[in-house]
Design a protein around this motif. Structure first.
Motif, PDB file in Angstrom:
ATOM      1  N   GLY A 206     -44.609 -10.855  17.102  1.00  0.00           N
ATOM      2  CA  GLY A 206     -44.467 -10.962  15.660  1.00  0.00           C
ATOM      3  C   GLY A 206     -43.128 -10.438  15.175  1.00  0.00           C
ATOM      4  O   GLY A 206     -42.517 -10.989  14.263  1.00  0.00           O
ATOM      5  N   GLU A 207     -42.637  -9.363  15.779  1.00  0.00           N
ATOM      6  CA  GLU A 207     -41.347  -8.792  15.392  1.00  0.00           C
ATOM      7  C   GLU A 207     -40.204  -9.747  15.731  1.00  0.00           C
ATOM      8  O   GLU A 207     -39.303  -9.963  14.928  1.00  0.00           O
ATOM      9  CB  GLU A 207     -41.149  -7.458  16.107  1.00  0.00           C
ATOM     10  N   LEU A 208     -40.270 -10.334  16.912  1.00  0.00           N
ATOM     11  CA  LEU A 208     -39.224 -11.270  17.317  1.00  0.00           C
ATOM     12  C   LEU A 208     -39.311 -12.583  16.557  1.00  0.00           C
ATOM     13  O   LEU A 208     -38.307 -13.287  16.411  1.00  0.00           O
ATOM     14  CB  LEU A 208     -39.316 -11.529  18.828  1.00  0.00           C
ATOM     15  N   TRP A 209     -40.489 -12.929  16.068  1.00  0.00           N
ATOM     16  CA  TRP A 209     -40.638 -14.174  15.325  1.00  0.00           C
ATOM     17  C   TRP A 209     -39.813 -14.156  14.046  1.00  0.00           C
ATOM     18  O   TRP A 209     -39.187 -15.142  13.673  1.00  0.00           O
ATOM     19  CB  TRP A 209     -42.110 -14.409  14.999  1.00  0.00           C
ATOM     20  N   GLY A 210     -39.804 -13.012  13.330  1.00  0.00           N
ATOM     21  CA  GLY A 210     -38.985 -12.910  12.125  1.00  0.00           C
ATOM     22  C   GLY A 210     -37.504 -13.025  12.434  1.00  0.00           C
ATOM     23  O   GLY A 210     -36.761 -13.691  11.703  1.00  0.00           O
ATOM     24  N   MET A 211     -37.061 -12.410  13.524  1.00  0.00           N
ATOM     25  CA  MET A 211     -35.663 -12.521  13.931  1.00  0.00           C
ATOM     26  C   MET A 211     -35.318 -13.959  14.298  1.00  0.00           C
ATOM     27  O   MET A 211     -34.246 -14.465  13.962  1.00  0.00           O
ATOM     28  CB  MET A 211     -35.398 -11.588  15.113  1.00  0.00           C
ATOM     29  N   ALA A 212     -36.231 -14.623  14.990  1.00  0.00           N
ATOM     30  CA  ALA A 212     -35.992 -16.006  15.382  1.00  0.00           C
ATOM     31  C   ALA A 212     -35.920 -16.920  14.168  1.00  0.00           C
ATOM     32  O   ALA A 212     -35.135 -17.872  14.136  1.00  0.00           O
ATOM     33  CB  ALA A 212     -37.092 -16.472  16.335  1.00  0.00           C
ATOM     34  N   GLU A 213     -36.735 -16.638  13.147  1.00  0.00           N
ATOM     35  CA  GLU A 213     -36.709 -17.445  11.934  1.00  0.00           C
ATOM     36  C   GLU A 213     -35.360 -17.330  11.236  1.00  0.00           C
ATOM     37  O   GLU A 213     -34.786 -18.338  10.794  1.00  0.00           O
ATOM     38  CB  GLU A 213     -37.833 -17.002  10.993  1.00  0.00           C
ATOM     39  N   HIS A 214     -34.830 -16.112  11.144  1.00  0.00           N
ATOM     40  CA  HIS A 214     -33.509 -15.913  10.542  1.00  0.00           C
ATOM     41  C   HIS A 214     -32.435 -16.645  11.345  1.00  0.00           C
ATOM     42  O   HIS A 214     -31.555 -17.301  10.780  1.00  0.00           O
ATOM     43  CB  HIS A 214     -33.180 -14.414  10.480  1.00  0.00           C
TER      44      HIS A 214
END
Length: 224
Positions: free
Chosen positions: A106-114
């Protein structure tokens, strides 16, 4: 002439000063890298609309151009979000592997979205600039930025040799196709290897011809 140049020369904004288009490109890139994700989506749509309207291209053609960088982005995002963890509650989606779990963090998902939105907006800004700016205007823009002349000449020569590569590769490929060089998989691999070897030789020969023609024209070391 490359296909991208044809779109650039028929663009509605081909007559606009390349300095203005260069500033617009820089501002678009800056916004693509600094805006929040929710606004980056709007920026992408605006740039896509400007490219399609200004370049006189269809939405379908634009999406076809987007497929190649989109494929790289997809694999990059997958590499970013997939992770290995000991506990499944740290993952959005997970599957057991060995003594832990592989899944989407979940933490990496936000970074990937950006990262995804920044890359898409940067690609859209580049498309908008390239479709509206012919290469001769790009050279004028580079000269206006006071870059070293030798660097601009290297850009010019690289662009010229793109044409030579495409022309020679197309001639060799056409000759091989007429001789049924790609009719079977075994022949296809052999013909492709021959094309690569012959292409290098032909490009070197064309380079020697270009040097000879420059010598005849009393070339003094500067193209511009």
């Amino acid at each position: 002439m490359l296909l991208i140049d044809k779109y650039a020369y028929r663009s509605r904004w081909v007559g606009v000063s390349p300095v203005y288009k260069g500033w617009f490109y820089l501002v678009s890139l800056s916004l693509a890298l600094t805006l929040p994700v929710i606004y980056q989506g709007g920026l992408f749509l605006v740039l896509m609309m400007l490219t399609c309207i200004g370049g006189r291209i269809s939405l379908r053609q634009y999406l076809r151009w987007l497929r190649l960088p989109g494929g790289f982005l997809l694999f990059s995002i997958m590499a970013m979000v997939l992770t290995y963890h000991q506990r499944p509650d740290e993952l959005i989606i997970s599957m057991p592997v060995a003594d832990g779990f592989v899944g989407v963090s979940g933490e990496l998902w936000g970074m990937a979205e950006h990262t995804l939105m920044r890359c898409l907006c940067s690609i859209a800004a580049t498309f908008c600039f390239v479709v509206s700016t012919p290469f001769n205007q790009c050279i004028r823009l580079l000269k206006a930025t006071r870059l070293p002349l030798v660097l601009i000449e290297q850009v010019l020569l690289t662009y010229r040799f793109i044409f030579i590569l495409i022309e020679e590769a197309h001639a060799i490929f056409t000759a091989q196709t007429l001789r049924f060089g790609y009719i079977r998989r075994r022949h296809w691999l052999k013909s492709l290897a021959q094309l690569a070897g012959m292409l290098l030789q032909r490009v070197l020969i064309r380079h020697q011809h270009m040097k000879a023609s420059l010598f005849v024209k009393l070339y003094q070391g500067e193209f511009l």
